[in-house]
Design an enzyme around this catalytic site. Structure first.
Site, mmCIF file in Angstrom:
data_model
loop_
_atom_site.group_PDB
_atom_site.id
_atom_site.type_symbol
_atom_site.label_atom_id
_atom_site.label_comp_id
_atom_site.label_asym_id
_atom_site.label_seq_id
_atom_site.Cartn_x
_atom_site.Cartn_y
_atom_site.Cartn_z
ATOM 1 N N THR A 1 0.824 -0.990 0.193
ATOM 2 C CA THR A 1 0.162 0.048 0.024
ATOM 3 C C THR A 1 0.838 1.276 -0.007
ATOM 4 O O THR A 1 0.778 1.888 1.146
ATOM 5 C CB THR A 1 -1.007 0.006 1.261
ATOM 6 O OG1 THR A 1 -0.019 -0.200 2.302
ATOM 7 C CG2 THR A 1 -1.989 -1.296 1.014
ATOM 8 N N CYS B 1 8.121 1.984 5.361
ATOM 9 C CA CYS B 1 6.958 1.801 5.950
ATOM 10 C C CYS B 1 6.668 3.189 6.891
ATOM 11 O O CYS B 1 5.633 3.962 6.770
ATOM 12 C CB CYS B 1 6.934 0.815 7.147
ATOM 13 S SG CYS B 1 7.173 -0.700 6.214
HETATM 14 C C1 UGA Z 1 9.075 -0.603 10.828
HETATM 15 C C2 UGA Z 1 8.460 -0.952 12.110
HETATM 16 O O1 UGA Z 1 9.852 -0.864 12.994
HETATM 17 C C3 UGA Z 1 7.809 -2.339 12.316
HETATM 18 O O2 UGA Z 1 7.306 -2.610 13.531
HETATM 19 C C4 UGA Z 1 6.694 -2.676 11.238
HETATM 20 O O3 UGA Z 1 6.241 -3.562 11.063
HETATM 21 C C5 UGA Z 1 7.143 -1.973 9.802
HETATM 22 O O4 UGA Z 1 8.074 -0.593 10.057
HETATM 23 C C6 UGA Z 1 6.100 -2.062 8.995
HETATM 24 O O5 UGA Z 1 5.326 -1.303 8.743
HETATM 25 O O6 UGA Z 1 6.082 -3.071 7.980
HETATM 26 P P1 UGA Z 1 11.296 -1.135 9.234
HETATM 27 O O7 UGA Z 1 10.798 -0.405 8.276
HETATM 28 O O8 UGA Z 1 11.637 -2.583 8.894
HETATM 29 O O9 UGA Z 1 9.974 -1.379 10.500
HETATM 30 O O10 UGA Z 1 12.414 -0.382 10.020
HETATM 31 P P2 UGA Z 1 12.687 0.157 11.599
HETATM 32 O O11 UGA Z 1 13.466 -0.819 12.205
HETATM 33 O O12 UGA Z 1 11.414 0.595 12.401
HETATM 34 O O13 UGA Z 1 13.465 1.276 11.058
HETATM 35 C C7 UGA Z 1 12.772 2.592 10.386
HETATM 36 C C8 UGA Z 1 13.947 3.590 10.360
HETATM 37 O O14 UGA Z 1 14.094 4.248 11.419
HETATM 38 C C9 UGA Z 1 15.488 3.102 9.790
HETATM 39 O O15 UGA Z 1 15.682 4.072 8.768
HETATM 40 C C10 UGA Z 1 16.077 3.309 10.957
HETATM 41 O O16 UGA Z 1 17.527 3.494 10.653
HETATM 42 C C11 UGA Z 1 15.552 4.438 11.759
HETATM 43 N N1 UGA Z 1 15.956 4.571 13.310
HETATM 44 C C12 UGA Z 1 15.351 3.545 13.986
HETATM 45 C C13 UGA Z 1 16.233 5.540 13.639
HETATM 46 O O17 UGA Z 1 16.814 6.499 13.162
HETATM 47 N N2 UGA Z 1 16.494 5.432 14.901
HETATM 48 C C14 UGA Z 1 16.336 4.550 15.984
HETATM 49 O O18 UGA Z 1 16.566 4.546 16.980
HETATM 50 C C15 UGA Z 1 15.687 3.432 15.298
#
Ligand code: UGA
Length: 447
Positions: free
Chosen positions: A85, A273
């Site tokens: 989506t 996401c």
């Molecule tokens: C995210 C959510 O964490 C999942 O729970 C959700 O299921 C998923 O989206 C989804 O909707 O399918 P994801 O996109 O795989 O998962 O990645 P994250 O681990 O959440 O990281 C997202 C972004 O935030 C990355 O760019 C990461 O570098 C950044 N981030 C993460 C930070 O800048 N600081 C942090 O402390 C953590």
């Protein structure tokens, strides 16, 4: 149990493999012939730890197959909708084209008693909209959002921290019918059987209504994005005051009510996401006349995007006022480590901006170069980390892969280049160690 999974992208491919691994007979369906061919050979079409093994084992067991023929979904007891989506091309709302198309394609295959379980992230109200067509076939619609993280997708699917199942028409809702609620409860029981290992491990299993289930997903992602932008807002304040945002995060994170996770400051969040989900949530809230309730998400988005500007500013500052024709090694292209996903990647965005300012940008990444090159062929890519760093005037870490964050020492970097500017876009390096080795270290929200 016989299961079909409609849509074999990130979510669907992992879900299909995981369901086969816990004993179900699974058919994955997708319209993309190349994807289906790769999956049928047991090849994961993207980088995800453990997925290759899961697919190979599933196919070898005879319990997992992939097809482009939706008719093969017929006979499955549960049909999972796992299509994408994305953000609409013109606007912030979610594009439901693939959800609608997959439901249209599935309808002729449905039999009375079947369960259709939506997993895609959708605007609240989507299930209620889809339900009449699905339920006219005698099938039952539930919404069963997915919370998997890229890089941990297999584990998150097999051992989720919670399971949420939204069933039709709770008491009090406009379309509430006693029969629908009974069918929904039965469907929830069947999903308990589907997820039997997690249920046996006492994973919280929340049965709710469609709207709540749809909202749980976007609320969770909105909260996570807010947490990241909160700490990045504190980084902006730290920059104005000489404070250190990492120590601040450590200190507030000791409060169990706050918690240290997702307080990682730096160039912010990206991926397929968080960015699109907070925008779609705002767009849906506007449609509902409740835009002001989530107006803060616009700030969350704005703070996040400002960190990319800040990273560019730090490079300019480090190089004495201009990046023009200076060589910059950008360490990382993926939106986060353990992923080859470059969708809305802050790392790649920063690289593109620097090149736009006339810098000689070299990008390296352990997994994402092919995807990055497809999106931004104008950038120079070098696979080997050390070759990328060689002779660079500045090095900039934007994705915290271990090979950059932990394994690259300032002493080793010093053997590769005479440049002595290290910009830490993820606040992952030990500032004192880099400075002690003669480098000018610049972090995000750090003195
Ligand atoms: C995210 C959510 O964490 C999942 O729970 C959700 O299921 C998923 O989206 C989804 O909707 O399918 P994801 O996109 O795989 O998962 O990645 P994250 O681990 O959440 O990281 C997202 C972004 O935030 C990355 O760019 C990461 O570098 C950044 N981030 C993460 C930070 O800048 N600081 C942090 O402390 C953590």
């Amino acid at each position: 149990m016989r299961i079909s999974v409609i849509g074999c992208g990130y979510l669907g491919a992992v879900h299909a493999g995981a369901m086969a691994s816990i004993g179900h007979e699974v058919v994955g369906v997708d319209v993309d012939v190349r994807k289906i061919r790769a999956l049928s050979r047991g090849e994961a079409p993207f980088f995800e730890p453990d997925l290759q093994e899961l697919l190979t084992a599933g196919i070898a067991s005879g319990r997992l197959r992939f097809t482009t023929d939706i008719a093969e979904a017929s006979g499955a007891a549960v049909h999972f909708i796992a299509v994408g989506t994305p953000q609409q091309a013109h606007g912030h709302a979610a594009d439901l084209t693939y959800v609608n198309a997959s439901v249209d394609a599935l309808l002729p295959q449905l039999q009375p008693g079947d369960i259709v379980a939506g997993k895609s992230t959708v605007p609240v109200g989507t299930a209620a909209e889809l339900a009449p067509r699905i339920e006219a076939t005698g099938a039952t619609l539930v919404w069963n959002p997915e919370f998997l993280r890229e890089g941990w997708a297999v584990k998150d699917t097999i051992e989720p921290d919670r399971l949420v199942v939204g069933i039709g028409a709770s008491t009090g809702s406009a379309t509430g019918q006693a029969g629908e609620v009974d069918a929904g409860r039965r469907a929830a029981d069947i999903l308990r059987e589907v997820y039997h290992p997690a249920v046996a491990a006492d994973t919280p299993f929340i049965v709710t209504d469609w709207a709540t289930a749809e909202l749980v997903k976007v609320a969770a992602n909105a909260f996570l994005a807010t947490k990241i932008s909160f700490i990045n807002a504190m980084a902006e304040i730290a920059e104005a005051t000489g404070a250190d945002v990492t120590q601040l995060a450590d200190a507030i994170g000791h409060d169990a009510r706050i918690g240290r996770r997702f307080l990682g400051s730096g160039i912010g969040f990206g991926g397929g996401c968080l960015p699109k989900d907070i925008r779609a949530f705002s767009a849906r809230a506007e449609e509902l006349g409740r835009g002001e309730s989530v107006a803060f998400l616009r700030e969350v988005d704005a703070i996040n995007l400002r960190r990319r500007d800040r990273a560019v500013d730090l490079v300019i500052q480090g190089l004495g006022g201009s990046v023009f024709e200076r060589r910059i090694a950008v360490l990382g292209a993926a939106f986060k480590p353990y992923s080859d996903d470059v969708r809305d990647s802050p790392a790649l965005d920063v690289a593109v901006r620097l090149r736009g300012l006339g810098a000689d940008v070299v990008v390296t990444d352990p997994a994402a170069i092919d995807n990055a090159r497809r999106l931004h062929p104008q950038l120079t890519y070098i696979e080997d980390r050390d070759d990328a760093i060689r002779d660079a005037d500045a090095i900039l870490m934007v994705t915290e892969w271990d090979t950059y964050r932990r394994e690259l020492t300032p002493e080793h970097a010093s053997t590769l280049t005479a440049g002595r500017v290290a910009i830490d876009g993820r606040n992952g390096w030990d500032a004192a160690a880099w400075r002690a080795a003669g480098w000018q270290y610049l972090g995000m929200g750090k003195p």
